[in-house]
Design a protein around this motif. Structure first.
Motif, short mmCIF file in Angstrom:
data_model
loop_
_atom_site.label_atom_id
_atom_site.label_comp_id
_atom_site.label_asym_id
_atom_site.label_seq_id
_atom_site.Cartn_x
_atom_site.Cartn_y
_atom_site.Cartn_z
N PRO A 7 2.70 -3.73 -18.15
CA PRO A 7 2.56 -2.32 -18.54
C PRO A 7 2.99 -1.38 -17.42
CG PRO A 7 0.42 -3.34 -18.22
CD PRO A 7 1.41 -4.43 -18.17
N SER A 8 3.24 -0.15 -17.77
CA SER A 8 3.73 0.85 -16.83
C SER A 8 2.74 1.02 -15.67
CB SER A 8 3.91 2.17 -17.55
OG SER A 8 4.59 3.07 -16.73
N GLY A 9 3.29 1.13 -14.47
CA GLY A 9 2.44 1.38 -13.31
C GLY A 9 1.80 0.13 -12.73
N CYS A 10 2.20 -1.07 -13.22
CA CYS A 10 1.52 -2.28 -12.77
C CYS A 10 2.13 -2.82 -11.48
CB CYS A 10 1.58 -3.35 -13.84
SG CYS A 10 3.25 -3.88 -14.20
N GLY A 11 3.24 -2.25 -11.02
CA GLY A 11 3.78 -2.67 -9.74
C GLY A 11 5.06 -3.49 -9.81
N LYS A 12 5.72 -3.51 -10.95
CA LYS A 12 6.95 -4.29 -11.06
C LYS A 12 8.04 -3.75 -10.13
CE LYS A 12 7.40 -3.14 -15.36
NZ LYS A 12 6.23 -2.26 -15.58
N SER A 13 8.25 -2.43 -10.23
CA SER A 13 9.29 -1.84 -9.37
C SER A 13 8.91 -2.01 -7.91
CB SER A 13 9.45 -0.36 -9.66
OG SER A 13 9.80 -0.17 -11.00
N THR A 14 7.63 -1.86 -7.62
CA THR A 14 7.18 -2.00 -6.24
C THR A 14 7.53 -3.38 -5.71
OG1 THR A 14 5.40 -0.44 -6.64
CG2 THR A 14 5.16 -1.90 -4.75
N PHE A 15 7.26 -4.42 -6.49
CA PHE A 15 7.58 -5.77 -6.03
C PHE A 15 9.08 -5.93 -5.86
CE2 PHE A 15 8.59 -10.25 -6.67
CZ PHE A 15 7.81 -10.80 -5.67
N ASP B 163 16.32 -2.85 -11.92
CA ASP B 163 15.09 -2.19 -12.34
C ASP B 163 15.34 -1.47 -13.66
OD1 ASP B 163 12.68 -1.02 -12.59
OD2 ASP B 163 12.63 -0.14 -10.58
N GLU B 164 14.91 -2.07 -14.73
CA GLU B 164 15.11 -1.51 -16.07
C GLU B 164 16.54 -1.01 -16.25
OE1 GLU B 164 12.00 1.08 -17.48
OE2 GLU B 164 10.73 0.50 -15.80
N PRO B 165 17.52 -1.88 -16.11
CA PRO B 165 18.92 -1.42 -16.10
C PRO B 165 19.38 -0.88 -17.45
CG PRO B 165 18.85 -3.80 -16.16
CD PRO B 165 17.44 -3.34 -15.99
N PHE C 267 0.85 -1.19 0.00
CA PHE C 267 0.00 0.00 0.00
C PHE C 267 0.89 1.24 0.00
CE2 PHE C 267 -2.09 -3.44 2.11
CZ PHE C 267 -3.40 -3.40 1.69
N TYR C 268 0.55 2.20 -0.85
CA TYR C 268 1.15 3.54 -0.73
C TYR C 268 0.07 4.41 -0.11
CZ TYR C 268 4.93 2.14 -3.88
OH TYR C 268 6.01 1.52 -4.44
N GLY C 269 0.15 4.64 1.17
CA GLY C 269 -0.93 5.35 1.84
C GLY C 269 -2.20 4.52 1.76
N GLU C 270 -3.26 5.09 1.20
CA GLU C 270 -4.52 4.37 1.08
C GLU C 270 -4.52 3.47 -0.15
OE1 GLU C 270 -7.47 4.67 3.23
OE2 GLU C 270 -5.65 5.20 4.35
N LYS C 271 -3.66 3.83 -1.10
CA LYS C 271 -3.73 3.19 -2.41
C LYS C 271 -2.98 1.85 -2.39
CE LYS C 271 -2.58 4.38 -7.17
NZ LYS C 271 -1.36 3.58 -7.29
N GLN C 272 -3.66 0.79 -2.87
CA GLN C 272 -3.01 -0.52 -2.91
C GLN C 272 -2.33 -0.68 -4.26
OE1 GLN C 272 -5.46 -3.73 -1.65
NE2 GLN C 272 -3.81 -5.23 -1.77
N THR D 86 11.91 -5.30 -16.92
CA THR D 86 12.22 -4.77 -18.25
C THR D 86 10.95 -4.45 -19.02
OG1 THR D 86 13.28 -5.20 -20.35
CG2 THR D 86 12.47 -7.10 -19.15
N HIS D 87 11.06 -3.47 -19.90
CA HIS D 87 9.95 -3.15 -20.79
C HIS D 87 10.16 -3.74 -22.16
CE1 HIS D 87 7.19 -0.55 -18.70
NE2 HIS D 87 8.21 -0.09 -18.00
N SER D 88 11.33 -4.35 -22.35
CA SER D 88 11.63 -4.88 -23.67
C SER D 88 11.37 -6.38 -23.68
CB SER D 88 13.09 -4.57 -24.01
OG SER D 88 13.57 -5.52 -24.92
#
Ligand SMILES: Nc1ncnc2c1ncn2[C@@H]1O[C@H](COP(=O)(O)OP(=O)(O)OP(=O)(O)O)[C@@H](O)[C@H]1O
Ligand SMILES: [Mg+2]
Lengths: 271, 459
Positions: free
Chosen positions: A57-65, A192-194, A32-37, A223-225
């Motif tokens: 896709p971007s924003g799906c939580g890869k970096s978070t994990f 993370d996307e090196p 959770f980031y604050g209220e947002k899961q 990676t995004h590639s």
């Protein structure tokens, strides 16, 4: 072997578990980031001496994990993590765990090369210094040299070890950051996307390097590639909107994905 | 009248701006993308052409007009008045003429003077109108020339930027010239001083008693001009101030940047910065009325007798005064270090303390040194607190509990009251000033070199 069957049972999505031993395991990870899961009940195993690619896709939580795996999320005040994450069967969020020691075992390379504003030598020596890995100057020299060698950078910089690391090219800086991470002999390296800030040639070098490092380290790469995931990883995990959609051997993910969303993403229909 | 002229020139250049802009807009309408510069630049170009030469002309005119008219007036006086008269007598005539011309008549002026005054008034008026006419004519011609040069292909932007370049160079040159002027005047008077007092006495003498008689009838000491105690006093007080300010400033900056919540920071930072705005006299009161007695009390508790004027009280309060320079500039420097540096360090398993000492402080070093330097020069230049709390006697001591004096305080006391520029008492102020100037300059150069040497640049 026992562990593997366990993994297969526990992780409903993980129909084709890693062949190697499990190095890290996330069970029911929610962030959770604050209220947002940002992550919903992620169950994912990281196989030892394997490259695991996280795509989505971007924003799906890869970096978070990824940041959960070495507790870098601790540095974000509003971030809260629940569930279990283990390293060699040990819960890394256990209050008794020393996060300093954890991060020495689980190193990280960031999206943008971020060498310290110090000399090349001092950049690599940073980790060994703070962890007291070398007492004599000779030992430190040896660590720096082997780390740079493993990162495939030594020949390019051996005459300018005492010049600033920020004076290197982007690709060299990223390899310097990899050398910095492996200087403390971690067991796992998170990336993370090196390659996102690098040109194709530098990317190829880093990919080659990742393939070599697999022998001694466990690697998780965001990676995004798709090509990069296909080239360097053995297992691929697909995230979407904070959920782990599908995970399996890379060749199977790219030839015969089970989930519609994975299919769409890999063929470039969204994301 | 001159003020109106300046306004008129400004108004004209504003007009020129609009003329230039609308002309260029018409170019754009008729020639489209062929037009080289945007209409704005055409306008600016015309405004510069109309305004700047006329303004320069007016300034030069004003600078030379008075001298010229004075000379003409004196020359026009009948020979019977000026024959065989000394130069100072002539300048008396001149000021009388000017007084009469402006209606301040003290005694009955002679007819020659009256006639000259009338002439003076007339010539002044003529000169003033001539200036207006010439300046406006120059503006008009300039506008015409600028309009001729304007064309779709005309590079108005480059021309305007060249004018800006020249303006910036001029400003830089003016700043440099002022600095040189300061150095020259200081050096000149200091050399006068060293003609009266040998340099070795000034630089190595251990006694400072400059209050010698300036007039015959004054009762005063015989004088001694050894400046060493004054400089050691300055160093002592500045050192005490820095010892107080550097750790507190740096640690508070670190706390605010690395640990404090955003809200706490929002409250505390402005409060810290208020300290910089408190008048130094108020700090002086604080030092004399609160800190010095407290130090005395504390001293008497452990059996020390401390003089009421002590370097410690002055230096300590000065430390509070310069605190915001250090904390504020260090704060900015620390915040400018990118988050990725912190992340990189934490990801290596560094603790917060290691990250601060090994990554953040080195990366922020130039800013921090800059703040310390600024604070040090404030401390060295500070006068009021020292006058009030540390005293005026030049004692050669390293004991912070004694009273000492500083260079700036001595300069002030030397230049208060009677001054005479052929007396070593007055001139010694300039020698002190010169040495102060040179030493702060060396300090700056040294700090710059330190920063360049140890600087750790980040992207
Ligand atoms: N520090 C933060 N504070 C608040 N929300 C955050 C923070 N970091 C990430 N998030 C949110 O968490 C979600 C997942 O972000 P994350 O950075 O993990 O995505 P990602 O998959 O790595 O995306 P990308 O491919 O663009 O890097 C996003 O919705 C993001 O807005
Ligand atoms: Mg990301």
């Amino acid at each position: 072997m026992n562990m593997l069957t366990d993994a297969a049972i526990e992780n409903a999505l993980d129909k084709t578990p890693a062949r190697e031993a499990v190095k890290m395991r996330g069970s029911d990870v929610r962030v959770f980031y604050g209220e947002k899961q940002a992550l919903f009940d992620v169950n994912l195993d990281i196989g030892e001496n394997q490259v695991t690619a996280l795509i989505g896709p971007s924003g799906c939580g890869k970096s978070t994990f990824l940041r959960c795996l070495n507790r870098m999320n601790d540095t974000i005040d509003i971030c809260r993590v629940t569930g279990d994450i283990t390293l060699d069967g040990e819960d890394i969020y256990n209050p008794r765990i020393d996060v300093v020691e954890l991060r020495a075992r689980v190193g990280m390379v960031f999206q943008k090369p971020n060498p310290f504003p110090k000399s090349i030598y001092e950049n690599v020596a940073y980790g060994p210094r703070i962890h007291g890995l070398a007492s004599a100057k000779n030992d430190m020299d040896a660590i720096v040299e082997t780390s740079l060698q493993k990162a495939g950078l030594f020949n390019e910089v051996k005459d300018r070890l005492h010049e600033p690391g920020t004076g290197l090219s982007g690709g060299q800086q990223q390899r310097l950051c990899i050398a910095r991470a492996i200087a403390v002999s971690p067991e796992v390296i998170l990336m993370d996307e090196p390659c996102s800030a690098l040109d194709p040639i530098a990317t190829a070098k880093v990919e080659e390097l990742i393939d070599e490092l697999r022998e001694n380290y466990t690697i998780v790469i965001v990676t995004h590639s798709m090509q990069q995931a296909a080239r360097v990883s053995q297992r691929t995990a697909m995230f979407h909107l904070g959920n782990l959609v599908e995970v399996g051997p890379t060749d199977k993910m790219f030839t015969n994905p089970e989930d519609k969303r994975t299919q769409d993403y890999i063929t470039g229909r969204f994301g | 009248m001159t003020g109106y002229l300046f306004l008129a020139i400004l108004a004209l250049s504003l007009v020129a701006f609009y003329v230039g802009r609308s002309t260029a807009s018409r170019f754009v309408a008729s020639h489209g993308a062929e037009v080289h510069s945007r209409p704005l630049y055409h306008g600016a170009f015309a405004a510069v052409w109309v305004g700047v030469p006329a303004l320069i002309l007016v300034v030069l005119w004003l600078l030379s007009q008075d001298g010229l008219i004075d000379r003409l007036i004196l020359a026009s006086l009948p020979a019977s008045v000026t024959e065989g008269v000394s130069a100072s007598r002539l300048s008396l005539y001149l000021s009388e003429i000017k007084n009469v011309a402006s209606g301040r008549i003290f005694s009955e002026p002679s007819p020659e003077i009256l006639a000259a005054a009338e002439r003076y008034q007339r010539w002044q008026a003529i000169a003033g109108w001539a200036m207006v006419v010439v300046a406006l004519a120059v503006s008009a011609i300039a506008l015409y020339l600028a309009r001729i040069r304007m064309a779709p292909k005309f590079r108005a932007r480059q021309s305007f930027e060249r004018a800006l370049d020249i303006a910036m160079i001029t400003s830089a040159v003016v700043a440099i010239l002022v600095t040189i002027g300061i150095i020259v005047s200081l050096t000149y008077e200091a050399l006068q001083f060293f003609r009266l007092v040998p340099p070795q006495e000034f630089f190595f003498g251990l006694n400072w008693e400059p209050q010698i008689a300036i007039r015959e009838d004054q009762v005063a000491g015989t004088g001694a001009f050894g400046a060493v105690p004054v400089f050691t006093g300055t160093l002592l007080i500045a050192a005490i101030a820095l010892v107080v300010a550097v750790p507190i400033g740096l640690l508070s900056a670190l706390y605010l940047v690395e640990f404090a919540s955003e809200r706490f920071r929002g409250i505390v930072k402005p409060i810290l910065e208020i300290l910089a705005g408190v008048p130094t006299v108020v700090y002086g009161f604080f030092a004399v009325l609160t800190v010095a007695p407290a130090i005395r009390e504390a001293g008497s508790l452990v059996g020390l007798s401390i003089s009421p004027n002590s370097a410690l009280a002055a230096g300590g309060v000065m430390g509070i005064m310069i605190l915001p320079f250090i904390s504020s500039l260090s704060d900015d420097a620390l915040r400018a270090v990118p988050q990725s540096m912190r992340d990189g360090s934490f990801a290596m398993g560094a603790t917060r303390a290691e990250t601060i000492t090994r990554v953040l402080l080195p990366a922020a070093l130039p800013g921090i040194v800059g703040g310390v330097l600024l604070a040090a020069s404030r401390a060295i230049g500070e006068t009021m607190i020292v006058v009030m709390a540390a005293g005026l006697t030049a004692t050669l001591t390293a004991n912070p509990l004694d009273g000492v004096t500083t260079v700036t305080v001595q300069i002030v006391t030397l230049l208060i009251g009677d001054t005479s520029f052929d007396n070593p008492k007055t001139l010694s102020a300039f020698a002190l000033g010169l040495v102060l100037f040179v030493s702060t300059l060396c300090l700056n150069v040294l700090a710059l070199r330190i920063v360049r040497r140890y600087r750790e640049k980040y992207e």
